[in-house]
Design an enzyme around this catalytic site. Structure first.
Site, PDB file in Angstrom:
ATOM      1  CD  GLU A  36     -47.539  34.355   4.843  1.00 58.31           C
ATOM      2  OE1 GLU A  36     -46.323  34.177   5.033  1.00 58.31           O
ATOM      3  OE2 GLU A  36     -48.043  35.468   4.646  1.00 58.31           O
ATOM      4  CG  ASP A  37     -42.999  33.960   7.392  1.00 59.75           C
ATOM      5  OD1 ASP A  37     -44.028  34.325   6.781  1.00 59.75           O
ATOM      6  OD2 ASP A  37     -41.997  34.687   7.475  1.00 59.75           O
ATOM      7  CG  ASP A  76     -47.663  41.699  11.351  1.00 60.05           C
ATOM      8  OD1 ASP A  76     -48.511  42.354  11.980  1.00 60.05           O
ATOM      9  OD2 ASP A  76     -46.446  41.885  11.493  1.00 60.05           O
ATOM     10  CG  PHE A  78     -39.372  43.364  14.240  1.00 63.23           C
ATOM     11  CD1 PHE A  78     -39.708  44.513  13.551  1.00 63.23           C
ATOM     12  CD2 PHE A  78     -38.743  42.326  13.539  1.00 63.23           C
ATOM     13  CE1 PHE A  78     -39.411  44.632  12.187  1.00 63.23           C
ATOM     14  CE2 PHE A  78     -38.459  42.442  12.182  1.00 63.23           C
ATOM     15  CZ  PHE A  78     -38.787  43.603  11.509  1.00 63.23           C
ATOM     16  NE  ARG A 114     -35.075  36.506   4.258  1.00 61.41           N
ATOM     17  CZ  ARG A 114     -36.319  36.980   4.201  1.00 61.41           C
ATOM     18  NH1 ARG A 114     -37.288  36.354   4.820  1.00 61.41           N
ATOM     19  NH2 ARG A 114     -36.585  38.076   3.511  1.00 61.41           N
TER      20      ARG A 114
HETATM   21  C1  PRP Z   1     -43.725  38.950   5.690  1.00 55.53           C
HETATM   22  C2  PRP Z   1     -44.055  37.552   6.151  1.00 55.53           C
HETATM   23  C3  PRP Z   1     -45.464  37.352   5.648  1.00 55.53           C
HETATM   24  C4  PRP Z   1     -46.038  38.745   5.680  1.00 55.53           C
HETATM   25  C5  PRP Z   1     -46.949  38.894   6.849  1.00 55.53           C
HETATM   26  O1  PRP Z   1     -43.288  38.869   4.379  1.00 55.53           O
HETATM   27  O2  PRP Z   1     -43.167  36.611   5.597  1.00 55.53           O
HETATM   28  O3  PRP Z   1     -45.471  36.870   4.322  1.00 55.53           O
HETATM   29  O4  PRP Z   1     -44.940  39.664   5.789  1.00 55.53           O
HETATM   30  O5  PRP Z   1     -47.391  40.225   6.976  1.00 55.53           O
HETATM   31  P1  PRP Z   1     -48.897  40.678   6.735  1.00 55.53           P
HETATM   32  O6  PRP Z   1     -49.810  39.683   7.409  1.00 55.53           O
HETATM   33  O7  PRP Z   1     -48.914  42.019   7.426  1.00 55.53           O
HETATM   34  O8  PRP Z   1     -49.147  40.792   5.273  1.00 55.53           O
HETATM   35  P2  PRP Z   1     -42.394  39.978   3.681  1.00 55.53           P
HETATM   36  O9  PRP Z   1     -43.244  40.817   2.791  1.00 55.53           O
HETATM   37  O10 PRP Z   1     -41.576  40.696   4.725  1.00 55.53           O
HETATM   38  O11 PRP Z   1     -41.480  39.123   2.737  1.00 55.53           O
HETATM   39  P3  PRP Z   1     -40.530  37.858   3.054  1.00 55.53           P
HETATM   40  O12 PRP Z   1     -41.433  36.655   3.219  1.00 55.53           O
HETATM   41  O13 PRP Z   1     -39.684  37.757   1.838  1.00 55.53           O
HETATM   42  O14 PRP Z   1     -39.738  38.148   4.318  1.00 55.53           O
END
Ligand code: PRP
Length: 185
Positions: free
Chosen positions: A109-110, A113, A162, A175
């Site tokens: 995961e990146d 949150d 953010f 990105r």
């Molecule tokens: C973002 C991020 C994580 C997730 C974290 O993904 O890449 O996967 O939110 O948030 P959380 O812990 O509150 O669930 P996003 O849904 O924005 O999609 P993306 O990876 O395509 O940017």
């Protein structure tokens, strides 16, 4: 170091508040994570699963730092509103074609949150019968009230801002940045 001119050129003049993790710091930490993952998995088949889209740059750097054989595949989860966050349901837009059963699965995961994304995916992946299931997150905000499982590998405890770049987006922009910055609130 990233100069002001470089940052403005890369962002098309859209202002970012500041660089939180520059490219050099990310590279050093990703190599350390790769070494830790290499040491953690001595035997068995390892499948590194990158959650798209946010993990795409981190994943590509990370797998080149894991000095043991492994396979790489991806997950794409459908986005839901917050109303479904507690339902436990998750629909995969792309489901890994590789077999998960009996393999060591490392979900990449990146950023963690709220933790909702990870919680839903962990529940789903457990049903696939992996030999083990761990998480590697580049960033962890440490604000999740409940995590099904804490990431075994974390790059940085991140500020609750953010953050964009190195795969992380704001409305699909930013990105491509080689560093992680925070947007002006
Ligand atoms: C973002 C991020 C994580 C997730 C974290 O993904 O890449 O996967 O939110 O948030 P959380 O812990 O509150 O669930 P996003 O849904 O924005 O999609 P993306 O990876 O395509 O940017």
């Amino acid at each position: 170091m990233h100069t002001e001119a470089e940052i403005l050129k890369r962002t098309g003049g859209r202002p970012v508040e500041g660089v939180v993790y520059d490219a050099e710091r990310l590279a050093v930490r990703v190599r350390e994570l790769g070494a830790a993952i290499t040491a953690y998995y001595p035997d068995g088949e390892l499948l590194v699963l990158g959650l798209l889209k946010g993990s795409f740059i981190f994943l590509s750097d990370l797998v080149r730092s894991i000095l043991r054989p492994h396979q790489v595949d991806f997950l794409v989860a459908a986005s839901y509103g917050s109303g479904t966050a507690s339902s436990g349901a998750v629909q995969l837009v792309y489901d890994p074609e590789t077999v998960l059963t009996g393999k060591h699965i490392l979900l990449v995961e990146d950023i963690v949150d709220s933790g909702n994304t990870l919680n839903r995916l962990m529940r789903l992946l457990r049903t696939r019968g992996p030999a083990s299931l761990e998480i590697c997150a580049l960033l962890h905000k440490r604000i999740a009230t409940h995590l099904e499982r804490e990431p075994q590998f974390v790059g940085f405890d991140a500020p609750n801002k953010f953050l964009v770049g190195y795969g992380l987006d704001h409305a699909e922009d930013f990105r491509h940045l080689p560093f992680i910055a925070n947007l002006k609130e």
